[in-house]
Scaffold this active site. Structure first.
Site, PDB file in Angstrom:
ATOM      1  N   ASP A 175       0.849  -1.192   0.000  1.00  0.00           N
ATOM      2  CA  ASP A 175       0.000   0.000   0.000  1.00  0.00           C
ATOM      3  C   ASP A 175       0.890   1.249   0.000  1.00  0.00           C
ATOM      4  O   ASP A 175       1.668   1.468   0.931  1.00  0.00           O
ATOM      5  CB  ASP A 175      -0.901  -0.024   1.244  1.00  0.00           C
ATOM      6  CG  ASP A 175      -1.812   1.195   1.307  1.00  0.00           C
ATOM      7  OD1 ASP A 175      -2.395   1.534   0.269  1.00  0.00           O
ATOM      8  OD2 ASP A 175      -1.922   1.801   2.380  1.00  0.00           O
TER       9      ASP A 175
ATOM     10  N   THR B  51      -3.088   5.617  -4.110  1.00  0.00           N
ATOM     11  CA  THR B  51      -1.990   6.341  -3.445  1.00  0.00           C
ATOM     12  C   THR B  51      -0.666   6.116  -4.166  1.00  0.00           C
ATOM     13  O   THR B  51       0.154   7.018  -4.260  1.00  0.00           O
ATOM     14  CB  THR B  51      -1.861   5.884  -1.984  1.00  0.00           C
ATOM     15  OG1 THR B  51      -1.804   4.457  -1.945  1.00  0.00           O
ATOM     16  CG2 THR B  51      -3.034   6.334  -1.157  1.00  0.00           C
ATOM     17  N   THR B  52      -0.449   4.896  -4.692  1.00  0.00           N
ATOM     18  CA  THR B  52       0.783   4.618  -5.441  1.00  0.00           C
ATOM     19  C   THR B  52       0.718   5.310  -6.804  1.00  0.00           C
ATOM     20  O   THR B  52       1.690   5.934  -7.233  1.00  0.00           O
ATOM     21  CB  THR B  52       0.966   3.100  -5.629  1.00  0.00           C
ATOM     22  OG1 THR B  52       0.878   2.466  -4.361  1.00  0.00           O
ATOM     23  CG2 THR B  52       2.304   2.781  -6.251  1.00  0.00           C
TER      24      THR B  52
ATOM     25  N   ASP C  57      -9.214   0.171   1.906  1.00  0.00           N
ATOM     26  CA  ASP C  57      -9.115   0.846   0.599  1.00  0.00           C
ATOM     27  C   ASP C  57     -10.365   0.582  -0.229  1.00  0.00           C
ATOM     28  O   ASP C  57     -10.947   1.490  -0.819  1.00  0.00           O
ATOM     29  CB  ASP C  57      -7.880   0.356  -0.174  1.00  0.00           C
ATOM     30  CG  ASP C  57      -6.587   0.949   0.377  1.00  0.00           C
ATOM     31  OD1 ASP C  57      -6.676   1.751   1.324  1.00  0.00           O
ATOM     32  OD2 ASP C  57      -5.506   0.607  -0.114  1.00  0.00           O
TER      33      ASP C  57
END
Length: 524
Positions: free
Chosen positions: A59, A92-93, A385
């Protein structure tokens, strides 16, 4: 001739040095997390230097939060990743990698002597064209309940396919969709509690209606209670303490000591009587309940639950509709919680308390099982998520296609727009399109496929009018994302492009880095 005007050990980096420092930090961070992108992404082990505790995760937000950084530009990327996590819950990545790729392209343009402001203008034109193409490709099935549920399941599967839960993504996608649809359009995930219990396997996890509290019922209390009226409190229920801090008592006989103890017990008895006047049959306290008040409450037929920590009390108050009380003199002002059934249940080896038929009907609990604590922690992050993305999608019902399809679509739209732009801005706009194409390239690289071949085929497919073409990561070919059900939230994709382009702009504008003098710690 430059003059040093700063005091102490304060330093300054100017122009090219400042820009180079920013680029190096941002690109290093992008390279760190890009191997975790996509369904074939790799994990990272995060080890604490002080406690030796380890986390295994892919994550992006968790990785970036855990590392100590000294580079200012790298910290900006960490911040946009945190905002993406708070705003949408996933991507997020992607946002960090896209921002890093935009800066990588900008570095090449600056080497060609193109001014940063010109690059920013080009990026803005490209960003507007990309978002317009993304909005045009979005599909809204919000009016059709059955089709919308399928969309939500596909989004959950796509989100979970890059996580530890990918092997059982169908099972967990249904579990997440059921939990989110119970919220009836709310984005308040406080109503969904996640309890982690080591043991069993991941598919032993289940969704339970109602609220589960990881505590035990008091001694001599019934283990099952119907039509519960619950008083939720945060008050001290102990008798063997003098309540004045630092008090010292001198007594000249044991009789006086017994009188003192009796006064304390009478005081507690009066408090218990005041609690009982609320007409309740269940008393939940955030603090400990000592043996004497516990026995008094049991005699009055009131079930006691002690030491329900702050989060448990807050959430219980939320789902049962009660308020947290600390004084009991005015029963008519206290709002009680209600539920149809309180019972003791077993999960693995542990006893827990289940509240069924709570006032907030949307409340539910996900019980996660797994072989190790690290596995359960990562499963919780993955599920969080998915729940966040789904709750946002229920609000903003439009969806777009995943698997690099949306990025290639936006890239083609940017290339078209760049042809109509005059001057050096056009070169910057083309660079934005190249940065967008890096997302499917990285997805293919992480899976061990030939990215150059796949991405060129994907680009050709989009120019041939196959607007749903994307990377089939299981077969290593180009496939229809619509048929494969690889869909993502429109809000998520939009936020990724907005945040990444804004962060890249901000870093590009930097021409000076000023560092303050480190604070000295005086020896005592």
């Amino acid at each position: 001739m430059s003059t040093h005007i700063f005091g102490g050990e304060a330093t300054e980096e100017k122009a090219e040095n400042a820009r180079l420092s920013s680029f190096v930090g941002a690109l290093a961070l992008g390279d760190l997390v890009k191997s975790t992108l996509g369904p074939k992404g790799m994990n990272k082990i995060l080890q604490s230097a002080s406690s030796g505790e380890i986390n295994v995760t892919n994550d992006g937000a968790t990785i970036l939060k855990s590392i100590q950084l000294d580079n200012a530009a790298a910290k900006i990327l960490v911040n946009i990743s945190k905002v993406q996590d708070d705003e949408v819950g996933d991507g997020t990545t992607s946002v960090c990698v896209l921002a890093a790729e935009l800066l990588r392209e900008a570095e090449k343009l600056i080497a060609q002597k193109i001014h940063p402001q010109t690059i920013i203008e080009g990026y803005r034109i490209a960003s507007a064209a990309a978002l317009k193409a993304l909005e045009k490709s979005a599909v809204d099935n919000g009016k059709d309940a059955a089709q919308f549920r399928d969309d939500l399941c596909n989004i959950a599967r796509t989100t979970l396919s890059s996580k530890v839960l990918s092997q059982d993504k169908d099972y967990f996608a249904n579990l997440a969709v059921d939990a989110v649809l119970r919220l009836k359009g709310s984005t308040d995930l406080e109503h969904i509690q996640i309890i982690k219990k080591a043991g069993g396997k991941l598919t032993d996890s289940y969704l339970d209606e109602g609220f589960i509290l990881d505590k035990t019922i008091g001694v001599n209390c019934p283990k099952r209670l119907e039509n519960a009226k619950i008083l939720i409190a945060n008050t001290s229920m102990d008798t063997d303490k003098i309540k004045v801090f630092g008090a010292r008592l001198k007594v000249d006989s044991t009789g006086k000591l017994a009188e003192l103890e009796r006064a304390e017990r009478d005081k507690m008895k009066a408090k218990v009587d005041a609690i009982a006047t609320h007409g309740i049959n269940c008393f939940v306290n955030r603090q400990l309940i000592y043996n004497y008040p516990e026995s008094l409450l049991a005699e009055k037929g009131i079930m006691t639950i002690e030491h329900a920590d702050f989060e448990g009390v807050e959430r219980l108050s939320l789902v049962t509709g009660g308020e947290i009380a600390s004084t009991f003199d005015r029963p008519e002002l206290v709002k009680l919680g209600h539920c149809e059934l309180i019972e003791e249940i077993m999960i693995g080896e542990d006893k827990l308390i289940k509240f069924s038929g709570v006032a907030a009907g949307q409340a539910c609990t996900v019980v996660l099982r797994g072989s190790t604590n690290q596995m359960i922690d990562e499963a919780e992050r993955s599920l969080h998520d998915a729940l966040s993305v789904l709750s946002q999608t229920v609000k903003e019902t439009r969806i777009v296609l995943g698997g690099g399809c949306s990025e290639m679509l936006m890239s083609c739209a940017v290339d078209e727009e760049a042809r109509r732009v005059q001057g050096k801005k056009a070169i910057a706009a083309e660079s934005f399109g190249r940065a967008l194409r890096q997302i499917p390239t990285i997805l293919a690289d992480n899976a061990g496929y030939d990215s150059s071949d796949l991405v060129s085929k994907l680009r050709a497919a989009h120019y041939d009018g196959q607007s749903d073409a994307g990377l089939d990561m299981n077969e290593g070919t180009i496939g229809s994302m619509r048929k494969l059900g690889v869909t993502e939230s429109y809000k998520l994709k939009r936020q990724v492009v907005l945040s990444a382009s804004e962060a890249a702009e901000m870093i590009l504008r930097v021409d000076d880095i000023l560092r303050a003098t480190p604070r000295r710690r005086e020896a005592v």
